[in-house]
Design a protein around this motif. Structure first.
Motif, short mmCIF file in Angstrom:
data_model
loop_
_atom_site.label_atom_id
_atom_site.label_comp_id
_atom_site.label_asym_id
_atom_site.label_seq_id
_atom_site.Cartn_x
_atom_site.Cartn_y
_atom_site.Cartn_z
N UNK A 142 8.50 -7.91 -1.23
CA UNK A 142 8.43 -6.51 -0.83
C UNK A 142 7.30 -5.74 -1.52
N UNK A 143 7.13 -5.85 -2.82
CA UNK A 143 6.09 -5.02 -3.45
C UNK A 143 4.66 -5.41 -3.09
N UNK A 144 4.39 -6.68 -2.81
CA UNK A 144 3.00 -7.07 -2.53
C UNK A 144 2.46 -6.38 -1.27
N UNK A 145 3.05 -6.57 -0.09
CA UNK A 145 2.49 -5.87 1.09
C UNK A 145 2.64 -4.36 0.99
N UNK A 146 3.68 -3.90 0.30
CA UNK A 146 3.87 -2.46 0.15
C UNK A 146 2.71 -1.83 -0.61
N UNK A 147 2.31 -2.45 -1.71
CA UNK A 147 1.21 -1.89 -2.49
C UNK A 147 -0.12 -2.05 -1.78
N UNK A 148 -0.34 -3.20 -1.13
CA UNK A 148 -1.59 -3.39 -0.40
C UNK A 148 -1.71 -2.38 0.73
N UNK A 149 -0.63 -2.20 1.49
CA UNK A 149 -0.67 -1.24 2.60
C UNK A 149 -0.77 0.19 2.08
N UNK A 150 -0.12 0.47 0.97
CA UNK A 150 -0.22 1.80 0.37
C UNK A 150 -1.67 2.11 0.02
N UNK A 151 -2.34 1.14 -0.62
CA UNK A 151 -3.74 1.35 -0.99
C UNK A 151 -4.63 1.46 0.24
N UNK A 152 -4.38 0.61 1.23
CA UNK A 152 -5.22 0.60 2.42
C UNK A 152 -5.11 1.91 3.19
N UNK A 153 -3.88 2.38 3.36
CA UNK A 153 -3.66 3.61 4.12
C UNK A 153 -3.88 4.86 3.28
N UNK A 154 -3.72 4.72 1.97
CA UNK A 154 -3.79 5.91 1.12
C UNK A 154 -2.43 6.57 0.98
N UNK A 155 -1.37 5.76 1.04
CA UNK A 155 0.00 6.26 0.87
C UNK A 155 0.39 6.12 -0.60
N UNK A 156 0.84 7.18 -1.25
CA UNK A 156 1.24 7.06 -2.65
C UNK A 156 2.32 5.99 -2.83
N UNK A 157 2.07 5.03 -3.72
CA UNK A 157 3.03 3.94 -3.89
C UNK A 157 4.38 4.43 -4.39
N UNK A 158 4.38 5.56 -5.13
CA UNK A 158 5.66 6.06 -5.62
C UNK A 158 6.60 6.47 -4.50
N UNK A 159 6.06 6.58 -3.27
CA UNK A 159 6.89 6.92 -2.11
C UNK A 159 7.41 5.68 -1.38
N UNK A 160 7.15 4.48 -1.93
CA UNK A 160 7.45 3.29 -1.15
C UNK A 160 8.94 3.13 -0.85
N UNK A 161 9.80 3.59 -1.76
CA UNK A 161 11.24 3.50 -1.48
C UNK A 161 11.60 4.35 -0.26
N UNK A 162 10.94 5.50 -0.13
CA UNK A 162 11.22 6.38 1.02
C UNK A 162 10.80 5.71 2.33
N UNK A 163 9.55 5.18 2.38
CA UNK A 163 9.14 4.65 3.68
C UNK A 163 9.73 3.28 3.95
N UNK A 164 10.12 2.51 2.93
CA UNK A 164 10.87 1.29 3.18
C UNK A 164 12.25 1.65 3.75
N UNK A 165 12.84 2.73 3.24
CA UNK A 165 14.13 3.17 3.77
C UNK A 165 14.05 3.53 5.23
N UNK A 166 13.01 4.32 5.59
CA UNK A 166 12.82 4.64 7.00
C UNK A 166 12.55 3.39 7.83
N UNK A 167 11.69 2.51 7.31
CA UNK A 167 11.32 1.31 8.04
C UNK A 167 12.53 0.43 8.30
N UNK A 168 13.42 0.30 7.31
CA UNK A 168 14.62 -0.52 7.48
C UNK A 168 15.46 -0.04 8.65
#
Length: 400
Positions: A142-168
């Motif tokens: 989970x953290x590897x693609x999350x961080x790569x996509x966060x960096x690519x898109x410019x999404x703050x990684x600290x929000x990853x729990x929020x957008x993983x929650x929506x994505x689920x």
């Protein structure tokens, strides 16, 4: 050859781990295009053989746009309403793809490799430092693609729990409340709209910044809705599919310890192994997007009439014995591998190169960091997601 006359309920049955339904080989031989009844919207045709699946994916007479806002036969409860790169036809699809494809050229993707490899190695090192047992899903997949996509898109990684929650929730299967899915999708859109507004106020060179520039300055502009929905689409695709496949790939290798050890001893075989694992590993629990015939089409000896719905089973096509020698075997050194894991034709996955890169660096980090990796629990005790349209493990306990 004609299809069976009665409609078989689809999905054929509950998905178990990473098994391909045993009905598929029979259908490939006897009825490569057959009639099915879907949980929502009525009946459709299902193509299961490599040749017919390729035809549907590449023939412009099978429309994705026709499903928008329509109660077409489908496997999930949500009626799609947003015109995205996944749900449009040429020329609109061609325009959207042209505007964003520059961010996914082989050169640009390959430029991400050093940082992605450092990230993967760091995650594996953190697992090693914490000591066994470890959960590969939480610690790497989970953290590897999350961080790569966060960096690519410019999404703050600290929000990853929020957008993983929506994505689920958004990738929820038939058992999920459609209103809950719509609410999660709306949450993702609102979140991306906020990031778009921030980039407009302070331009950046991340992917959202590039898309904003295409919206505001390009000759063929993205609409505001296209911009936001495209960001959501990338976020979903970049998180759920790759995150689950990293765990799925590791599972396949760990239940075959000899294969894992051989690959660890010869990491030069990783690229071919990734392609074979892509072919062999089903990711979707169903046949995915519906397409609608815009005119009468012959498909696998069956007359598909204008207005009829067609679905394709990529996982079955990837096990087609007429295309892949020893199709039911996992052959990590398979040389000729025309799999359809990323689709085919105009809708071939835009992020295929990025997904391959992430899968490659994840496997290399695992093999290099843990050459003696093994499952920490019996394979029969592993827990799989049961309420998603993507397949994957809830957790993958390992030791070394």
């Amino acid at each position: 050859m004609t299809a069976v006359s009665t409609a078989t309920p689809y999905p054929f049955g509950p998905t178990e781990a990473l098994d391909v339904d045993p009905r598929c080989p029979v259908l490939r031989r006897e009825a490569p295009v057959s009639r099915i009844s879907l949980p929502y919207g009525g009946q459709a045709w299902l193509a299961v053989r490599h040749a017919e699946v390729r035809q549907v994916l590449s023939d412009p007479r099978f429309s994705r746009a026709a499903l928008l806002g329509a109660d077409v036969p489908r496997t999930t409860p949500r009626v799609l309403t947003d015109p995205t790169i996944l749900t449009t036809d040429p020329p609109r699809h061609t325009r959207l793809r042209r505007l964003v494809s520059g961010a996914f050229t082989p050169r640009r993707v390959e430029a991400l490799r050093p940082a992605a490899a450092r990230l993967a190695d760091g995650l594996v090192a953190a697992l090693a430092e914490a000591g066994p047992p470890a959960d590969l899903v939480a610690g790497l997949a989970r953290p590897l693609p999350s961080r790569i996509m966060s960096d690519l898109l410019g999404v703050p990684y600290e929000d990853h729990d929020r957008f993983f929650g929506w994505a689920d929730v958004v990738v929820g299967g038939p058992g999920v409340d459609p209103a809950e899915i719509a609410s999660a999708f709306a949450g993702l859109k609102d979140y991306l709209a906020g990031l778009v507004a921030a980039r407009r106020a302070a331009p950046s060179d991340d992917l959202i910044g590039v898309l904003v520039a295409a919206r505001d300055e390009g000759d063929e502009r993205l609409t505001e809705e296209e911009l936001v929905v495209f960001g959501v689409t990338l976020l979903l695709a970049g998180l759920e599919t790759t995150a689950n496949q990293i765990g799925n790939f590791a599972y396949h290798l760990l239940v075959r310890p000899g294969r894992y050890a051989a690959l660890a001893a010869d990491p030069a075989g990783v690229p071919a192994a990734v392609e074979e694992l892509l072919r062999y590993t089903p990711i979707a629990t169903t046949a995915g997007f519906t397409r609608v015939a815009t005119e009468d089409v012959e498909l696998g000896g069956v007359a598909v009439r204008a207005g009829e719905a067609v679905l394709v089973d990529l996982d079955s096509a990837n096990r087609d014995e007429d295309v892949f020698a020893g199709a039911e075997e996992l052959r990590l050194d398979r040389a000729d591998n025309p799999h359809l894991a990323f689709g085919h034709g105009p809708h071939y996955c835009l992020g295929a190169g990025l997904a391959r890169l992430e899968l490659d660096v994840a496997l290399r980090a695992l093999l290099g960091g843990f050459p003696t990796l093994r499952l920490a629990v019996p394979a029969a005790d592993l827990r799989w997601h049961t309420a998603k349209v993507v397949r994957g493990l809830v957790e993958l306990p390992v030791a070394w």
